[in-house]
Each structure stands twice: as C-alpha cells, then as structure tokens.
Design a protein around this motif. Structure first.
Motif, PDB file in Angstrom:
ATOM      1  N   GLU A 559       4.834  -5.060  25.391  1.00 62.83           N
ATOM      2  CA  GLU A 559       3.799  -4.405  26.195  1.00 62.83           C
ATOM      3  C   GLU A 559       3.378  -3.138  25.476  1.00 62.83           C
ATOM      4  O   GLU A 559       4.222  -2.335  25.077  1.00 62.83           O
ATOM      5  CB  GLU A 559       4.335  -4.073  27.586  1.00 62.83           C
ATOM      6  N   VAL A 560       2.077  -2.962  25.278  1.00 59.74           N
ATOM      7  CA  VAL A 560       1.585  -1.815  24.525  1.00 59.74           C
ATOM      8  C   VAL A 560       0.680  -0.952  25.398  1.00 59.74           C
ATOM      9  O   VAL A 560       0.091  -1.430  26.369  1.00 59.74           O
ATOM     10  CB  VAL A 560       0.831  -2.248  23.256  1.00 59.74           C
ATOM     11  N   HIS A 561       0.581   0.324  25.026  1.00 60.31           N
ATOM     12  CA  HIS A 561      -0.237   1.301  25.745  1.00 60.31           C
ATOM     13  C   HIS A 561      -1.566   1.500  25.029  1.00 60.31           C
ATOM     14  O   HIS A 561      -1.627   1.509  23.796  1.00 60.31           O
ATOM     15  CB  HIS A 561       0.494   2.640  25.851  1.00 60.31           C
ATOM     16  N   GLY A 562      -2.620   1.700  25.809  1.00 55.77           N
ATOM     17  CA  GLY A 562      -3.931   1.960  25.249  1.00 55.77           C
ATOM     18  C   GLY A 562      -4.122   3.415  24.892  1.00 55.77           C
ATOM     19  O   GLY A 562      -3.229   4.252  25.051  1.00 55.77           O
ATOM     20  N   GLY A 563      -5.315   3.735  24.411  1.00 54.93           N
ATOM     21  CA  GLY A 563      -5.634   5.102  24.030  1.00 54.93           C
ATOM     22  C   GLY A 563      -7.075   5.195  23.584  1.00 54.93           C
ATOM     23  O   GLY A 563      -7.845   4.234  23.677  1.00 54.93           O
ATOM     24  N   LEU A 564      -7.447   6.338  23.076  1.00 56.68           N
ATOM     25  CA  LEU A 564      -8.825   6.560  22.662  1.00 56.68           C
ATOM     26  C   LEU A 564      -9.221   5.709  21.459  1.00 56.68           C
ATOM     27  O   LEU A 564     -10.402   5.434  21.253  1.00 56.68           O
ATOM     28  CB  LEU A 564      -9.028   8.043  22.335  1.00 56.68           C
ATOM     29  N   VAL A 565      -8.255   5.291  20.679  1.00 60.02           N
ATOM     30  CA  VAL A 565      -8.537   4.425  19.532  1.00 60.02           C
ATOM     31  C   VAL A 565      -8.269   2.963  19.882  1.00 60.02           C
ATOM     32  O   VAL A 565      -8.946   2.068  19.394  1.00 60.02           O
ATOM     33  CB  VAL A 565      -7.704   4.853  18.305  1.00 60.02           C
ATOM     34  N   GLY A 566      -7.297   2.720  20.767  1.00 64.28           N
ATOM     35  CA  GLY A 566      -6.995   1.362  21.199  1.00 64.28           C
ATOM     36  C   GLY A 566      -5.797   0.774  20.480  1.00 64.28           C
ATOM     37  O   GLY A 566      -4.905   1.497  20.025  1.00 64.28           O
ATOM     38  N   ILE A 567      -5.774  -0.558  20.349  1.00 62.25           N
ATOM     39  CA  ILE A 567      -4.718  -1.246  19.615  1.00 62.25           C
ATOM     40  C   ILE A 567      -5.156  -1.354  18.161  1.00 62.25           C
ATOM     41  O   ILE A 567      -6.254  -1.819  17.858  1.00 62.25           O
ATOM     42  CB  ILE A 567      -4.457  -2.652  20.190  1.00 62.25           C
ATOM     43  N   ILE A 568      -4.292  -0.908  17.261  1.00 62.07           N
ATOM     44  CA  ILE A 568      -4.605  -0.910  15.830  1.00 62.07           C
ATOM     45  C   ILE A 568      -3.735  -1.965  15.155  1.00 62.07           C
ATOM     46  O   ILE A 568      -2.505  -1.855  15.160  1.00 62.07           O
ATOM     47  CB  ILE A 568      -4.354   0.475  15.202  1.00 62.07           C
ATOM     48  N   LEU A 569      -4.362  -2.978  14.601  1.00 60.38           N
ATOM     49  CA  LEU A 569      -3.647  -4.029  13.876  1.00 60.38           C
ATOM     50  C   LEU A 569      -3.680  -3.671  12.396  1.00 60.38           C
ATOM     51  O   LEU A 569      -4.698  -3.840  11.718  1.00 60.38           O
ATOM     52  CB  LEU A 569      -4.312  -5.384  14.127  1.00 60.38           C
ATOM     53  N   ASP A 570      -2.576  -3.127  11.902  1.00 58.12           N
ATOM     54  CA  ASP A 570      -2.515  -2.573  10.548  1.00 58.12           C
ATOM     55  C   ASP A 570      -1.743  -3.538   9.638  1.00 58.12           C
ATOM     56  O   ASP A 570      -0.512  -3.571   9.660  1.00 58.12           O
ATOM     57  CB  ASP A 570      -1.842  -1.208  10.577  1.00 58.12           C
ATOM     58  N   CYS A 571      -2.463  -4.322   8.847  1.00 57.40           N
ATOM     59  CA  CYS A 571      -1.842  -5.276   7.932  1.00 57.40           C
ATOM     60  C   CYS A 571      -2.049  -4.868   6.480  1.00 57.40           C
ATOM     61  O   CYS A 571      -2.238  -5.712   5.592  1.00 57.40           O
ATOM     62  CB  CYS A 571      -2.387  -6.681   8.180  1.00 57.40           C
ATOM     63  N   ARG A 572      -2.015  -3.560   6.236  1.00 55.31           N
ATOM     64  CA  ARG A 572      -2.242  -3.061   4.878  1.00 55.31           C
ATOM     65  C   ARG A 572      -0.960  -3.039   4.040  1.00 55.31           C
ATOM     66  O   ARG A 572      -0.992  -2.690   2.869  1.00 55.31           O
ATOM     67  CB  ARG A 572      -2.856  -1.664   4.939  1.00 55.31           C
ATOM     68  N   GLY A 573       0.175  -3.394   4.672  1.00 58.35           N
ATOM     69  CA  GLY A 573       1.428  -3.475   3.930  1.00 58.35           C
ATOM     70  C   GLY A 573       2.316  -2.273   4.127  1.00 58.35           C
ATOM     71  O   GLY A 573       1.853  -1.154   4.342  1.00 58.35           O
ATOM     72  N   ARG A 574       3.613  -2.529   4.096  1.00 59.54           N
ATOM     73  CA  ARG A 574       4.618  -1.482   4.139  1.00 59.54           C
ATOM     74  C   ARG A 574       5.632  -1.770   3.044  1.00 59.54           C
ATOM     75  O   ARG A 574       6.322  -2.772   3.104  1.00 59.54           O
ATOM     76  CB  ARG A 574       5.319  -1.436   5.513  1.00 59.54           C
ATOM     77  N   PRO A 575       5.673  -0.947   1.972  1.00 57.46           N
ATOM     78  CA  PRO A 575       4.918   0.297   1.828  1.00 57.46           C
ATOM     79  C   PRO A 575       3.435   0.052   1.541  1.00 57.46           C
ATOM     80  O   PRO A 575       3.076  -0.955   0.951  1.00 57.46           O
ATOM     81  CB  PRO A 575       5.599   0.995   0.655  1.00 57.46           C
ATOM     82  N   LEU A 576       2.625   1.024   1.950  1.00 55.24           N
ATOM     83  CA  LEU A 576       1.183   0.945   1.752  1.00 55.24           C
ATOM     84  C   LEU A 576       0.841   1.317   0.315  1.00 55.24           C
ATOM     85  O   LEU A 576       1.216   2.390  -0.163  1.00 55.24           O
ATOM     86  CB  LEU A 576       0.489   1.906   2.725  1.00 55.24           C
ATOM     87  N   GLU A 577       0.156   0.418  -0.375  1.00 59.34           N
ATOM     88  CA  GLU A 577      -0.238   0.678  -1.748  1.00 59.34           C
ATOM     89  C   GLU A 577      -1.736   0.431  -1.906  1.00 59.34           C
ATOM     90  O   GLU A 577      -2.250  -0.574  -1.418  1.00 59.34           O
ATOM     91  CB  GLU A 577       0.546  -0.223  -2.711  1.00 59.34           C
ATOM     92  N   LEU A 578      -2.395   1.348  -2.601  1.00 60.22           N
ATOM     93  CA  LEU A 578      -3.834   1.223  -2.854  1.00 60.22           C
ATOM     94  C   LEU A 578      -4.073   0.633  -4.232  1.00 60.22           C
ATOM     95  O   LEU A 578      -3.282   0.853  -5.155  1.00 60.22           O
ATOM     96  CB  LEU A 578      -4.501   2.593  -2.751  1.00 60.22           C
ATOM     97  N   PRO A 579      -5.164  -0.122  -4.413  1.00 58.12           N
ATOM     98  CA  PRO A 579      -5.459  -0.695  -5.735  1.00 58.12           C
ATOM     99  C   PRO A 579      -5.603   0.397  -6.790  1.00 58.12           C
ATOM    100  O   PRO A 579      -6.133   1.478  -6.517  1.00 58.12           O
ATOM    101  CB  PRO A 579      -6.786  -1.427  -5.514  1.00 58.12           C
ATOM    102  N   SER A 580      -5.130   0.097  -7.993  1.00 54.52           N
ATOM    103  CA  SER A 580      -5.245   1.078  -9.081  1.00 54.52           C
ATOM    104  C   SER A 580      -6.663   1.130  -9.637  1.00 54.52           C
ATOM    105  O   SER A 580      -7.101   2.167 -10.143  1.00 54.52           O
ATOM    106  CB  SER A 580      -4.260   0.737 -10.201  1.00 54.52           C
ATOM    107  N   ASP A 581      -7.379   0.008  -9.564  1.00 58.27           N
ATOM    108  CA  ASP A 581      -8.764  -0.023 -10.024  1.00 58.27           C
ATOM    109  C   ASP A 581      -9.654   0.775  -9.068  1.00 58.27           C
ATOM    110  O   ASP A 581      -9.624   0.571  -7.849  1.00 58.27           O
ATOM    111  CB  ASP A 581      -9.253  -1.469 -10.097  1.00 58.27           C
ATOM    112  N   ASP A 582     -10.451   1.684  -9.602  1.00 52.73           N
ATOM    113  CA  ASP A 582     -11.242   2.596  -8.772  1.00 52.73           C
ATOM    114  C   ASP A 582     -12.222   1.855  -7.862  1.00 52.73           C
ATOM    115  O   ASP A 582     -12.380   2.204  -6.690  1.00 52.73           O
ATOM    116  CB  ASP A 582     -11.993   3.594  -9.654  1.00 52.73           C
ATOM    117  N   ARG A 583     -12.904   0.855  -8.406  1.00 46.25           N
ATOM    118  CA  ARG A 583     -13.901   0.145  -7.591  1.00 46.25           C
ATOM    119  C   ARG A 583     -13.228  -0.625  -6.454  1.00 46.25           C
ATOM    120  O   ARG A 583     -13.705  -0.614  -5.321  1.00 46.25           O
ATOM    121  CB  ARG A 583     -14.734  -0.788  -8.463  1.00 46.25           C
TER     122      ARG A 583
END
Length: 636
Positions: A559-583
């Motif tokens: 059971e989750v609580h709401g808020g001003l942003v809502g439910i955030i489904l974050d599938c960017r990975g843990r640990p979060l890593e950004l592409p090395s290529d700039d584009r």
C-alpha cells in the motif's frame, strides 16, 4: 488530549543568520500551525543581544495574526488570555555557529569514533577528532586544540577496567593546549569524560585547575558495547545551561523558555526519532544548508547523525565542486557546460550567497550541485552508521592494522528497508516545482523498493523537535499535518539490466477502484498521479535480474501513499549510472525531465537548440566564450 496541555504554543529557532518563530494553536480537536515569522539573528555586533532578534521575530508573528504575544515591557504574556498571549514557549539555537566541539579518544576508529557519534547526536559540529593513533605529533595536536577554541571537549578511551596510562597522556595533551572558551572570559572550558571509569581520579587530578570536568558513563564500557546516551545528555545540558549562558542575551532567553533550549541539529534529530517511532518506520532525513549538510537516520533502533561541515549550497559551494569534480556535476545537465564558466558561476554564488538562479540553465546547475552535495554527505553518513559486533571486534583486535585503516562494523543503512526519505533546506523546500525536489532526492539517495518522499514545508523541524521533548503527541500531529509536504512514493527495483528492456510490470489499484497497469523499460522513469492523502495498492513485478526486495523477479504488493508528485516508477537502475556518451546522456536526461515534468519543456527545447551537446562542441563554445566573455552562457 490531556486537559493540562497548552492550547497556544510559541516556538523559536535562533539560527546563525535568521531567527524563526512559529505559532501553534489548538483549533477544535487538533493542533495546527497558525503562522511563521522570521528576522535576522542579533547575537553578533553591533547588537550582541540574541533577544533583539527573538522579539522582532515574535513581533512579526503578532503582525501576521493580530494576536498580542509581548506586553509593553517586551515580556511574554502568559498564560493565554482570550486572543492574547501564549501558554507555552520553547526554543532551539545554532547562533554563533551552534555547538562546536572537539573529540579526543585513544584509538581513532574505536573509542574516538564512538565519541564522535555521541557528539554528532547531541547536535554538535565536530571541529576535529584527536586520537593517539591519528598520525599527528603531540605538539601538532596541542596547536590544533588551541587554534579551534571549541565550546566543549569530549574525551573517551579504554574499556572499563583497562589501562589508564594512555588516558593520562591524552589528558595532559588537552591541558597543555589550554583551550579558551568562545564566550565568557573567566569561564572554565567543560571537559566531558566518557572513558575508562578507573581513570576518572587521574584525569580529574590533571584537569582540575584548568577545565571543568563532567564525568559520565563510558561510551565504550566493553569492546562490544557502545553507550552514547549519557554523553549526549551531558553535552546537551552543559551547552545550553553553561556554555550558552555566557553568550550575549541567552541568560534572558533561558528564563523565558519552559524547557531546555536544544541545539538546532539535535532538535531535528529528535523529531526524526519521534516520527520513526510514531510511524514505526525507518527514516532518513537530510538538511542541506548554505555551509553544511546534516544527515539523520533511524535504522534498527539506532539513531545516527552526521555533519558534512564543508558541503553546502552557498558558503561551501566551492567545496562541493572540488570534492565532486566537474564531470560529476556536468552529468546532470543536458546542455553543454564548460568548466571555466561553471567555476566562475560557483565562485559568484559563494561570494553572493543569497542570490538565486535567474535562468533555467542556472537553476539546473544549482540543482546538479545539490545532487552532488547530498550524494557526498550521504556517502559520509553511511561510513559512520555502523554497528559493531563482538566477533568483528575479535578479528580487529587480532589485526591491529585494520583499526588504523578504516571504520569497521556492520553498515546498518539498507536502502531496500527505507520507508521514508525527508528533505529540508532551501534548495529542496523552495524548489520551483515539487517534482524537482523529488528528483534531487532520488538521484542522490537512490532508494530501493517502496519509499515515501517528503520535504519540510517551511523548515520547522527544529521547533517541533524541541516541542517533542515535552509534548511528543502535539509535535507529531503538527509534523504530519503542517510540516511535511508529501511528494509521493517511489517504486524502484534494485539491480541493472540492458537499457530499453522491460524492467517492471506494475498494477495500481487506485482509491476509486480504477486499475492502472504499466510496463516500464529499464532506463525509464514514469509517474502515476495519486493525490495527497490518497492511498493505492501497488503490485510490482520486476523482471529478473531486478529485485524489489523479495528476490530477483519476485512480485511485491504494498500500500503506497500519494503526494504532489504521485507514484514514481523509477527503473533507471540501482546503482544509477548515466551514459558516458554526451548525446546519449543528454537524451536520457531530457526523457526524465519530460516524464517527471521537472521544467517547462518549451524552454528546455529552446536551450537545447542553442546549446551544443557533445564535449567537442562544448570545447569549441568555450573558445567562443573567451572572446565574448565567460558569462555568455548565463545571459540567455
């Protein structure tokens, strides 16, 4: 509520730069925040009387409410009489730099580290940690103690019944330094002794002529036991009833309050502990200021506070840049950003700390720096938030080199078990969009599983922390209803997989019975609206090798609580890593910005059209900047 509980409460926080006053009143059956006022703190010249700022802040509350709180002589009207006066008054303080301490111990990563945690938990900024094995000579240690002029020194070392010779040498080092207090010319500096009880008489004989000795229980009575409570309580009592009594105007403030004044960070830590108990939850709280960033956590019934004294958003912003590095800051910005321009912008922010971003690009830069300040502070916090078990200590004692190298013990921070993450400080509480605050917290702390996100609305956690020391039920009610701005709940699987591959299947049953189903690919982030006060049932099934806390690929329902942003489904990975290529990195950031509605997309696209993306393009633009003036990026 009990019949003898106050109906109208005034609370102040005497900060290093501003004094903030809030008024809480019982309306019907509930306690609510009425209003807030603030004025500059007046502990330093030319005023040198903290009560001037306190009275001005209270006067501001009077103007906003129409309620008379001070009489003609400037004293509090108590008790409440109709629409005049208040029933109860509490205060916190960090004026004059707050509580500043030094810690001394025998072994840097055992007794000194335990004493360090005790001082931090009491709300202190620890100026330095002196230990027999810290690599400095005795003369260097003496010079350091003399230069820093702490308010209190905490000394620890040795298990009860152990050797006392090294403790005597440590006490001699402190006495030879002859540290002078910041306040009070004839005042003896307090020394809190929390070491081997067999050395008490010896330490007393060495220090009695130059320092005021306060003896408490050993912080490490046995190798496998850490006992921080007595030292924290003694530090708190000494600071407010002895040290701050020497500061200008604090004598009168001490007469006004109905309970002991708390150091501001100690009060924030106290409300975190109260709410962890109230919600039966694990909590991490962070307060990011201009000079320091404090992190608080309550895990496994263990409270930990750390202070990153050189990581902040104005006075210490250059330290954030130095420690994080240009590449780590640049990675959060989708536009070209050259190092020379960024350095100039950061330096300008440091010398003009009250300025706020004037363009979208500058706002993104400031929030990128905030991510790194939060990340570095949390990294420091995790290093100190540890439990030491007997079997671990046995290994350590057999290999003394381990003691010299690093902290030991079991790390107690488990992000998969984190229930609530609370942010405070201007860059979070006053972010133009609440989704920006949520994203900064997600990027810096990277919670896993299900985690509620919130920010302190107007920085009243210190006020509620000191109120919780006497009226925890009232403080908890106001904290929940008026202090917390609930952002929503993050749903984030742990692990990594191939970008673009399905990562999480979600089924959300909303309050009205409507069912929303989503499949989120790895590398993406999505939002599902869920308002403040609403709850929903979420079935989250990660795709192996991702894990929601019950094992790879196993479904979890919560059971989750709401808020001003809502439910955030974050599938960017843990640990979060950004592409090395700039584009590719820019494309990812832009997708996340649009999914979270972080900034106006039409303005973002305009900037993107005008700004190159790749490092080569940025280098070319930097050459042009030198011809046109290095601030050209920030004039758009």
């Amino acid at each position: 509520m009990a019949a003898d509980q106050p109906r109208c409460i005034l609370a102040t926080d005497v900060g290093s730069t501003t004094t903030k006053a809030i008024l809480i009143e019982k309306r019907g059956d509930e306690y609510r925040l009425v209003t807030r006022g603030e004025m500059p703190t007046t502990v330093e010249a030319p005023w040198e009387n903290v009560m001037i700022g306190v009275r001005k802040a209270i006067k501001r509350v009077e103007e906003l409410t129409g309620r008379a709180i001070l009489d003609d002589q400037g004293s509090l009207i108590r008790p409440q009489e109709g629409d005049r006066g208040v029933d109860y008054y509490v205060s916190t303080s960090s004026a004059g730099g707050g509580l500043q301490m030094m810690v001394a111990g025998l072994v840097k990563h055992i007794s000194a580290e335990s004493a360090h945690r005790a001082a931090l938990g009491a709300g202190a900024v620890v100026l330095d940690v002196i230990a027999v094995d810290d690599g400095r000579s005795t003369s260097e240690q003496i010079t350091r103690i003399t230069e820093l002029r702490p308010d209190i020194i905490l000394m620890s070392g040795g298990v009860d019944g152990g050797s006392v010779s090294y403790l005597a040498a440590l006490a001699e080092t402190i006495v030879q330094a002859n540290p002078q207090p910041r306040f009070g010319a004839t005042y003896k500096l307090p020394l809190v002794y929390a070491g081997n009880k067999d050395a008490v008489d010896l330490v007393d004989s060495i220090c009695e002529d130059t320092m005021e000795l306060h003896v408490v229980e050993n912080v490490r009575p046995r190798a496998d036991v850490e006992n921080l409570g007595p030292a924290r309580e003694a530090i708190h009592d000494i600071f407010m009833n002895h040290v701050m009594a020497q500061a200008p105007g604090y004598g009168e403030l001490l007469e006004w309050v109905d309970t002991t004044i708390m150091p501001t960070p100690g009060a924030v830590g106290h409300i975190i502990r109260v709410m962890a108990k109230e919600y039966n939850a694990t909590i991490i709280g962070v307060d990011i200021g201009g000079a320091t960033t404090d992190v608080f956590s309550e895990f496994e019934d263990t409270f930990t506070r750390t202070v990153s004294a050189n990581l902040g958003m104005s006075y210490s912003i250059c330290n954030v840049y130095e420690q994080a590095g240009f590449e780590n800051i640049r990675r959060w910005v989708p536009f070209a950003c050259n190092e020379a321009s960024l350095s100039d912008w950061i330096s300008n922010k440091m010398v003009r700390p009250t300025t706020i971003p004037q363009t979208l690009f500058c706002l993104m830069l400031e929030q990128a720096l905030a991510r790194e300040a939060l990340r570095l502070s949390f990294q420091h916090h995790r290093e100190l938030a540890r439990k030491v078990e007997q079997e671990q200590l046995s290994v350590v004692w057999r290999s003394r080199k381990d003691v010299m190298k690093s902290s030991f013990g079991t790390e107690i921070i488990d992000m998969a078990k984190l229930d609530i993450l609370v942010g405070s400080g201007g860059v979070l509480s006053h972010a133009p969009r609440r989704s920006q605050a949520a994203m900064m917290l997600l990027d810096a702390f990277q919670p896993e599983g299900f985690c509620q996100l919130a920010v302190d609305s107007i920085f009243m956690m210190p006020h509620l922390g000191v109120l919780a020391s006497t009226h925890p039920d009232i403080a908890a009610e106001v904290f929940d209803k008026d202090c917390l701005v609930r952002l929503g709940t993050c749903v984030a699987p742990n692990g990594t997989t191939r970008d673009g591959r399905p990562a999480l299947r979600v089924k959300v049953t909303l309050p009205g019975g409507e069912v929303v189903e989503e499949v989120v690919n790895f590398g993406d982030i999505k939002r599902i609206p869920l308002a403040v006060g609403e709850k929903a049932t979420v079935e989250a099934e990660p795709v192996s090798p991702l894990d929601m806390g019950e094992g790879k690929g196993k479904k979890v329902t919560a059971e989750v609580h709401g808020g001003l942003v809502g439910i955030i489904l974050d599938c960017r990975g843990r640990p979060l890593e950004l592409p090395s290529d700039d584009r590719k990195r820019s494309e990812k950031l832009l997708a996340w910005i649009e999914a979270m509605d972080l900034y106006p997309m039409d303005l973002v696209r305009k900037y993107l059209e005008e700004s190159p993306i790749t490092s080569a393009d940025a280098a070319q633009q930097e050459k042009g900047d030198k011809r046109r003036g290095i601030f050209s990026l920030f004039r758009r």
